[in-house]
Design a protein around this motif. Structure first.
Motif, PDB file in Angstrom:
ATOM      1  N   THR A  64     -20.433 -12.326  18.518  1.00 43.61           N
ATOM      2  CA  THR A  64     -21.188 -13.349  17.790  1.00 43.61           C
ATOM      3  C   THR A  64     -22.193 -14.031  18.706  1.00 43.61           C
ATOM      4  OG1 THR A  64     -19.321 -13.752  16.293  1.00 43.61           O
ATOM      5  CG2 THR A  64     -21.003 -15.464  16.431  1.00 43.61           C
ATOM      6  N   SER A  67     -25.030 -11.748  19.282  1.00 42.79           N
ATOM      7  CA  SER A  67     -25.894 -11.673  18.096  1.00 42.79           C
ATOM      8  C   SER A  67     -26.866 -12.846  18.058  1.00 42.79           C
ATOM      9  CB  SER A  67     -25.047 -11.664  16.821  1.00 42.79           C
ATOM     10  OG  SER A  67     -24.179 -10.554  16.788  1.00 42.79           O
ATOM     11  N   VAL A 126     -25.259  -3.944  18.759  1.00 37.96           N
ATOM     12  CA  VAL A 126     -25.534  -5.239  18.133  1.00 37.96           C
ATOM     13  C   VAL A 126     -27.003  -5.619  18.331  1.00 37.96           C
ATOM     14  CG1 VAL A 126     -24.989  -7.702  18.162  1.00 37.96           C
ATOM     15  CG2 VAL A 126     -23.155  -6.020  18.392  1.00 37.96           C
ATOM     16  N   VAL A 130     -30.008  -5.914  15.418  1.00 32.83           N
ATOM     17  CA  VAL A 130     -30.894  -7.074  15.241  1.00 32.83           C
ATOM     18  C   VAL A 130     -32.344  -6.637  15.292  1.00 32.83           C
ATOM     19  CG1 VAL A 130     -31.645  -9.258  16.273  1.00 32.83           C
ATOM     20  CG2 VAL A 130     -29.204  -8.720  16.138  1.00 32.83           C
TER      21      VAL A 130
END
Length: 293
Positions: A64, A67, A126, A130
């Motif tokens: 997280t 991200s 990840v 994005v």
């Protein structure tokens, strides 16, 4: 000396496989770039992303944080690239997307795997996801002079990322036969993406490599600096930090050229950026890896 050898061991397979693709085309062999690209982006890369996330032995909180750092980094790079394009009176449709988006797929994923193992690959997918989401929305919009953000949600890799993140968060997995099948399909992605990179570079016809080289150097400094700031702000662990910096600092993606060709931007100028930045990456990526490892 040990560090130099380690970096060479990491980057050599990447560029040697790209050289295979380059040589394949230059010696007159057929390579259906559109078909291979569609195959990898529709099947193999989504499978790689999903299985990497499902198998990831990483705390969901760490993913997280990465991200958010990736989103912040791309926001910063987008703003800086926009200001640079306006300041130097460059054509936005031609130069903005290439300055923002690096080759996080063909080049970034293999580098992360070779440099940091499966953990690095899990982090890298990840950042790649994005980038892909931003590229399929804002990148297409800028290059085409318009477009629908809904296009991004038609891409299999976006759904593979979402499902992989859900499985990781819940601690789920698939039956062994299904995971084995997806892992086998995902293993195709890394070598094929690198060979395809070499093929794409071999087929480009760039003009104005001098200016492109200057822009490429500026892009590396800009992207690596902003990514490092984002990584420090979100307190990423050393591997996540290194992956973020390397991924965002990768050279201009071949997809930028494809978009420019498709939507009528100056594709020759973008081709020059792809070639110049890819050639320069042979020099700067080992240096960057030596700094972050």
């Amino acid at each position: 000396m040990n560090l130099v050898l380690t970096v060479l061991e990491i980057v050599s397979p990447v560029f040697l496989l790209a050289l295979v693709g380059f040589t394949w085309v230059k010696t007159g062999h057929e390579y259906r770039l559109e078909f291979v690209t569609k195959l990898t982006m529709t099947l193999s890369v989504p499978a790689l992303i999903f299985t990497a996330l499902v198998k990831a032995d990483i705390e969901p909180a760490a993913l997280t944080a990465l991200s958010f750092a990736a989103v912040a980094a791309y926001a910063g790079v987008t703003l800086a690239a926009y200001l640079a394009v306006k300041l130097f009176k460059l054509d936005s449709r031609t130069f903005l997307a290439p300055l923002i988006f690096g080759n996080t797929g063909n080049l970034g994923l293999p580098l992360a795997l070779f440099a940091f193992g499966e953990t690095g690959l899990s982090y890298a997918v990840v950042v790649f996801a994005v980038m892909a989401l931003w590229s399929f929305t804002f990148g297409v919009y800028v290059t085409a002079g318009g477009g629908s953000p809904a296009k991004a949600f038609k891409e299999p890799l976006v759904w593979a990322t979402a499902l992989g993140a859900l499985f990781l968060w819940q601690g789920w997995t698939l039956p062994k036969f299904a995971m084995n099948t997806l892992e086998l399909l995902g293993q195709v992605a890394i070598p094929i993406m690198l060979i395809t990179l070499g093929v794409a570079v071999a087929r480009l016809h760039p003009h104005g490599l001098g200016r492109a080289g200057i822009i490429a150097v500026a892009k590396v400094i800009l992207c690596a600096g902003i990514a490092a700031l984002a990584g420090r702000y979100f307190h990423l662990d050393p591997i996540a930090f290194a992956v973020l910096v390397v991924q965002i600092a990768t050279p201009v993606a071949v997809t930028s050229y494809m978009l420019a060709e498709k939507y009528g931007a100056d594709s020759d100028a973008v081709a020059a950026l792809v070639v110049a930045s890819t050639l320069l990456s042979v020099l700067y990526l080992p240096i960057l890896l030596a700094i972050v490892i």
